[in-house]
Design a protein around this motif. Structure first.
Motif, PDB file in Angstrom:
ATOM      1  N   ARG A  62      17.547   3.676 -18.071  1.00  0.00           N
ATOM      2  CA  ARG A  62      16.444   2.716 -18.145  1.00  0.00           C
ATOM      3  C   ARG A  62      16.342   2.022 -19.441  1.00  0.00           C
ATOM      4  O   ARG A  62      16.510   0.657 -19.857  1.00  0.00           O
ATOM      5  N   LEU A  66      17.338  -1.639 -20.873  1.00  0.00           N
ATOM      6  CA  LEU A  66      16.329  -2.613 -21.402  1.00  0.00           C
ATOM      7  C   LEU A  66      16.731  -3.094 -22.903  1.00  0.00           C
ATOM      8  O   LEU A  66      16.187  -3.926 -23.478  1.00  0.00           O
ATOM      9  N   MET A  69      19.276  -5.536 -23.111  1.00  0.00           N
ATOM     10  CA  MET A  69      18.689  -6.992 -22.595  1.00  0.00           C
ATOM     11  C   MET A  69      17.898  -7.687 -23.807  1.00  0.00           C
ATOM     12  O   MET A  69      18.062  -8.544 -23.986  1.00  0.00           O
ATOM     13  N   ASN A  70      17.251  -6.633 -24.529  1.00  0.00           N
ATOM     14  CA  ASN A  70      16.390  -7.280 -25.423  1.00  0.00           C
ATOM     15  C   ASN A  70      17.109  -7.693 -26.850  1.00  0.00           C
ATOM     16  O   ASN A  70      16.814  -8.608 -27.378  1.00  0.00           O
ATOM     17  N   ASP A  75      17.719 -11.670 -19.280  1.00  0.00           N
ATOM     18  CA  ASP A  75      16.475 -10.972 -18.385  1.00  0.00           C
ATOM     19  C   ASP A  75      17.081 -10.123 -17.142  1.00  0.00           C
ATOM     20  O   ASP A  75      16.317  -9.727 -16.351  1.00  0.00           O
ATOM     21  N   ILE A 103      18.269  -4.026 -13.738  1.00  0.00           N
ATOM     22  CA  ILE A 103      16.954  -4.628 -14.163  1.00  0.00           C
ATOM     23  C   ILE A 103      16.603  -5.967 -14.191  1.00  0.00           C
ATOM     24  O   ILE A 103      17.572  -6.704 -14.805  1.00  0.00           O
ATOM     25  N   ASP A 104      15.918  -6.522 -13.569  1.00  0.00           N
ATOM     26  CA  ASP A 104      15.676  -8.003 -13.310  1.00  0.00           C
ATOM     27  C   ASP A 104      14.170  -8.159 -13.932  1.00  0.00           C
ATOM     28  O   ASP A 104      13.150  -7.956 -13.033  1.00  0.00           O
ATOM     29  N   GLN A 105      14.086  -8.427 -15.095  1.00  0.00           N
ATOM     30  CA  GLN A 105      12.635  -8.872 -15.860  1.00  0.00           C
ATOM     31  C   GLN A 105      11.969  -9.755 -15.024  1.00  0.00           C
ATOM     32  O   GLN A 105      10.764 -10.193 -14.933  1.00  0.00           O
ATOM     33  N   LYS A 106      12.909 -11.070 -14.573  1.00  0.00           N
ATOM     34  CA  LYS A 106      12.262 -12.262 -14.225  1.00  0.00           C
ATOM     35  C   LYS A 106      11.591 -12.000 -12.992  1.00  0.00           C
ATOM     36  O   LYS A 106      10.469 -12.645 -12.731  1.00  0.00           O
ATOM     37  N   ASN A 108      10.707  -8.838 -11.928  1.00  0.00           N
ATOM     38  CA  ASN A 108      10.389  -7.530 -11.944  1.00  0.00           C
ATOM     39  C   ASN A 108      10.642  -6.612 -11.107  1.00  0.00           C
ATOM     40  O   ASN A 108       9.906  -5.903 -10.034  1.00  0.00           O
ATOM     41  N   GLU A 110      13.745  -3.415 -10.169  1.00  0.00           N
ATOM     42  CA  GLU A 110      14.548  -2.334 -10.567  1.00  0.00           C
ATOM     43  C   GLU A 110      15.399  -1.690  -9.569  1.00  0.00           C
ATOM     44  O   GLU A 110      14.721  -1.115  -8.648  1.00  0.00           O
TER      45      GLU A 110
END
Length: 280
Positions: A62, A66, A69-70, A75, A103-106, A108, A110
């Motif tokens: 995880r 992340l 991605m950052n 995202d 992970i799809d932050q757009k 939310n 996982e």
């Protein structure tokens, strides 16, 4: 799988895992995939022991996903993490435990997939002669699978990776024995040096793609997955509940919709030998 159509996705890897992850992702998710050439996943831990992994595999994968991605401004991302050791239930055997995460932050989301396999050449050994080294190398499928040498198992000051042919192995061994009476040899478990592990990562990717394709029947969000294993399959003799699986409860991460799938293993009753009432 229109949910992700046209999105940009990053695969966080350093050791060529995209060779098995990328084709499956592109064929099934229809996304624009980026694989960075300079992303250092070793900062989260190395199999060879230079950098210890400070978290469990799930937390590590995880963080890796992340972080990538950052760093690159995405995202949507995928990462994988492997660990090696005793099989969860067959403690006498070594296992490869691979975890993949999307992970799809757009949205939310996982989505996690796991593949545990007995197919691994994971091994290490203290050697004192070149003959012992040859014997070990043949046993672990060298040279198709890489090796590494260290001047100690856990406490070492010298390490050589990327050993992939017999001439190179002999040369590095000769340089080590000039300074060390004892040498530690182990399998190189990095994906690009280990075809057996790469195969298990591919199987985990297939599981991930299947989970991504599982849509919530209520809101059509991907990752509609088993949230709870319900015990209580009745005994075939006395009909009392056993500890065997009666049902899977699926749940959506987005709208919390749930469904119950009874008898997921195709069994309506359990054998009396597994019943605590028939065998107190």
């Amino acid at each position: 799988m229109k949910f992700f159509n046209g999105r940009k996705l990053i695969i966080a890897t350093k050791h060529q895992k995209e060779r098995v992850i990328l084709p499956l992702v592109k064929a099934n998710m229809h996304v624009d995939v980026f694989v960075p050439s300079d992303y250092d996943t070793d900062k989260f831990g190395t199999f060879s022991g230079e950098i210890a992994r400070t978290t469990n595999a799930l937390e590590a994968v995880r963080k890796k996903c992340l972080d990538a991605m950052n760093e690159y401004g995405y995202d949507l991302g995928i990462a994988s993490e492997g660990s090696f050791g005793p099989h969860p239930s067959l403690f006498f055997a070594h296992a490869d435990d691979e975890i993949l995460i999307l992970i799809d932050q757009k949205n939310n989301l996982e989505i996690i997939a796991r593949e545990v396999s007995l197919e691994t050449n994971f091994s290490g050994e203290k050697i004192q002669t070149y003959e012992q080294l040859i014997e070990f190398a043949k046993r672990v499928q060298f040279p198709s699978h890489g090796l590494l040498l260290k001047n100690g198992e856990n406490h070492f000051s010298k390490i050589q990776k990327d050993i992939s042919d017999w001439e190179q192995l002999k040369s590095i061994y000769d340089s080590f024995v000039q300074h060390s009476k004892e040498i530690w040899v182990e399998t190189d478990m990095r994906a690009h040096q280990n075809p057996t592990r790469m195969k298990i990562i591919e199987q985990a990717t297939q599981k991930l793609i299947k989970k991504v394709a599982s849509l919530c029947p209520n809101c059509q969000t991907p990752g509609y997955d088993v949230k709870e294993v319900v015990k209580g399959l009745p005994c075939n003799w006395c009909k009392s509940p056993t500890l065997s699986t009666l049902a899977f409860r699926y749940a959506c991460q987005k709208c919390s919709h749930t469904t119950l799938e009874k008898y997921p293993n195709g069994k309506h009753y359990e054998s009396p030998e597994f019943c605590s009432y028939c065998n107190p």
